[in-house]
Scaffold this active site. Structure first.
Site, PDB file in Angstrom:
ATOM      1  CB  SER A 230      -1.037 -75.290  45.552  1.00 19.37           C
ATOM      2  OG  SER A 230      -0.888 -75.412  46.944  1.00 19.37           O
TER       3      SER A 230
ATOM      4  CB  THR B 216      -2.622 -74.533  49.494  1.00 15.13           C
ATOM      5  OG1 THR B 216      -2.142 -73.217  49.735  1.00 15.13           O
ATOM      6  CG2 THR B 216      -4.094 -74.614  49.801  1.00 15.13           C
TER       7      THR B 216
ATOM      8  CD  GLN C  54      -0.170 -67.985  53.897  1.00 12.92           C
ATOM      9  OE1 GLN C  54      -0.035 -68.871  53.062  1.00 12.92           O
ATOM     10  NE2 GLN C  54       0.617 -67.893  54.949  1.00 12.92           N
TER      11      GLN C  54
ATOM     12  CG  ASN D 129      -4.271 -63.324  46.687  1.00 10.42           C
ATOM     13  OD1 ASN D 129      -3.187 -62.788  46.955  1.00 10.42           O
ATOM     14  ND2 ASN D 129      -4.363 -64.399  45.930  1.00 10.42           N
TER      15      ASN D 129
ATOM     16  CG  ASP E 298       1.982 -62.426  48.361  1.00  8.84           C
ATOM     17  OD1 ASP E 298       2.748 -63.334  47.975  1.00  8.84           O
ATOM     18  OD2 ASP E 298       0.769 -62.390  48.069  1.00  8.84           O
TER      19      ASP E 298
ATOM     20  CB  CYS F 198       1.906 -66.051  52.170  1.00 12.72           C
ATOM     21  SG  CYS F 198       2.022 -65.132  50.636  1.00 12.72           S
TER      22      CYS F 198
ATOM     23  NE  ARG G 266      -1.777 -72.049  54.437  1.00  8.44           N
ATOM     24  CZ  ARG G 266      -1.791 -72.058  53.098  1.00  8.44           C
ATOM     25  NH1 ARG G 266      -0.759 -71.637  52.408  1.00  8.44           N
ATOM     26  NH2 ARG G 266      -2.878 -72.448  52.436  1.00  8.44           N
TER      27      ARG G 266
HETATM   28  N1  NVA Z   1      -0.632 -63.361  46.118  1.00  4.52           N
HETATM   29  C1  NVA Z   1      -0.064 -64.671  45.820  1.00  4.52           C
HETATM   30  C2  NVA Z   1      -0.231 -65.566  47.000  1.00  4.52           C
HETATM   31  C3  NVA Z   1       0.396 -66.921  46.811  1.00  4.52           C
HETATM   32  C4  NVA Z   1       0.216 -67.803  47.989  1.00  4.52           C
HETATM   33  C5  NVA Z   1      -0.757 -65.236  44.603  1.00  4.52           C
HETATM   34  O1  NVA Z   1      -2.000 -65.168  44.528  1.00  4.52           O
HETATM   35  O2  NVA Z   1      -0.073 -65.751  43.724  1.00  4.52           O
HETATM   36  N1   CP Z   2       1.231 -69.750  50.515  1.00  7.87           N
HETATM   37  C1   CP Z   2       0.636 -70.598  49.677  1.00  7.87           C
HETATM   38  O1   CP Z   2      -0.585 -70.630  49.543  1.00  7.87           O
HETATM   39  O2   CP Z   2       1.486 -71.413  49.001  1.00  7.87           O
HETATM   40  P1   CP Z   2       1.081 -72.343  47.768  1.00  7.87           P
HETATM   41  O3   CP Z   2       0.696 -71.432  46.641  1.00  7.87           O
HETATM   42  O4   CP Z   2       2.335 -73.135  47.467  1.00  7.87           O
HETATM   43  O5   CP Z   2      -0.044 -73.225  48.168  1.00  7.87           O
END
Ligand code: NVA
Ligand code: CP
Length: 307
Positions: A52, A55, A133, A161, A222, A262, A290
């Site tokens: 991440s 987040t 998100q 998701n 996404d 996102c 966020r």
């Molecule tokens: N669908 C993506 C969202 C990332 C913020 C994932 O789960 O990797």
């Molecule tokens: N959009 C989002 O959740 O980004 P990260 O995976 O970098 O936290």
């Protein structure tokens, strides 16, 4: 009373609306350098089983701005469900921290964690959904369009998701949600039916990208392969290439439609570099939100926990 934020469906429409108002208030105060220390003396345990940027940083910064303390744990610290059971982790963490936040694969694990935790639990993303998100996305829409009701949103690409999070918010806020995806990457049609039955939003699943985008005010996409399924990218590229957000597809949307993602993005796959860098893209405002949306979520959970 302990309340959680594991899914958008955990909160009522009224609670979501007033939380977005609180996010606007906290954002204004933060911009003026006057963020209130509403979480003074509170400690938050954040556990990440997946990578991440946004987040982790937005929660850590937000908690700091609100006067609280964030402690981040990863799989290098412990393996949940392996070194010890989920219920033991929940009960131990509840003795130390005021709130548990988790990013993991299994949604069920987060539900199990909540069952045994005596402090609020926040879902920072599972394979099933990403509620923080979508709250930030609604805050961005509220700012850009001046409203959140009956917005025409085209969600294009893989069903994942984020798709589920959009379906969930459509059960709380009336939306005109069009999901454009291939017949082989359909969303959970059981969930689609359930949200359609709730009846407050119009939900359409289509295999035509132009039909999804027709007159839309917001375009959303996404990555085509989420974390944990990157080996599927070649197949997804073949299935989803027509659903790429590019300048030609954008012409089918309303003239000043906004483009959301996102992030992280895979440029020239689900979205072209030209569009993500273009005048209609608001992805960095969205990423900033966020911080503000999540601060409001934590403040609200803390308030409920005091009652
Ligand atoms: N669908 C993506 C969202 C990332 C913020 C994932 O789960 O990797
Ligand atoms: N959009 C989002 O959740 O980004 P990260 O995976 O970098 O936290």
């Amino acid at each position: 009373m302990k309340r959680d934020f594991i899914s958008i469906l955990d909160w009522t429409s009224e609670e979501i609306r007033s939380n977005l108002d609180l996010a606007v208030e906290l954002k204004d105060q933060t911009k003026e350098g006057k963020c209130p220390h509403l979480l003074q003396g509170k400690t938050f345990g954040l556990f990440f089983q997946k990578p991440s940027l946004r987040t982790r940083l937005s929660f850590e910064v937000g908690i700091t701005q609100l006067g609280g303390t964030a402690i981040v744990l990863t799989e290098q610290d412990f393996k949940i469900g392996e070194r010890e059971t989920v219920s033991d982790v929940a009960r131990v963490m509840s003795r130390y921290v005021d709130c548990i936040l988790i990013r993991t694969f299994s949604h069920q694990m987060v539900l199990d964690l909540s069952k045994h935790a005596t402090v609020p639990v926040v879902n920072m993303l599972t394979d099933f959904n990403h509620p923080c998100q979508v709250m930030s996305d609604m805050l961005t829409i509220k700012e850009k369009l001046g409203r959140i009701d009956n917005v025409r949103i085209a969600y294009l690409g893989d069903s994942n998701n984020m798709t589920n999070s959009w379906l969930n918010i459509a059960a709380r806020i009336p939306l005109d949600l069009r999901i454009g995806t291939s017949p082989k990457t359909l969303p959970d049609m059981e969930l689609v039916r359930k949200i359609q039955e709730i009846g407050i939003s119009s939900i359409k699943v289509t295999h035509s990208a132009t039909e999804a985008v027709d007159g839309a005010e917001v375009l959303y996409t996404d990555v085509w392969a989420s974390m944990g399924e990157k080996d599927k990218i070649t197949e997804r590229e073949r299935l989803l290439k027509e659903f790429q957000i590019n300048s030609i597809l954008l012409q089918h949307a309303e003239k000043n439609a906004f483009v959301l993602h996102c992030l992280p993005a895979e440029r020239d796959k689900e979205i072209t570099d030209e569009v993500i860098e273009g005048r209609q893209s608001v992805v960095f405002d969205q990423a900033e939100n966020r911080l503000h949306a999540q601060k409001a979520i934590l403040v609200q959970l803390e308030k409920w926990n005091q009652v």
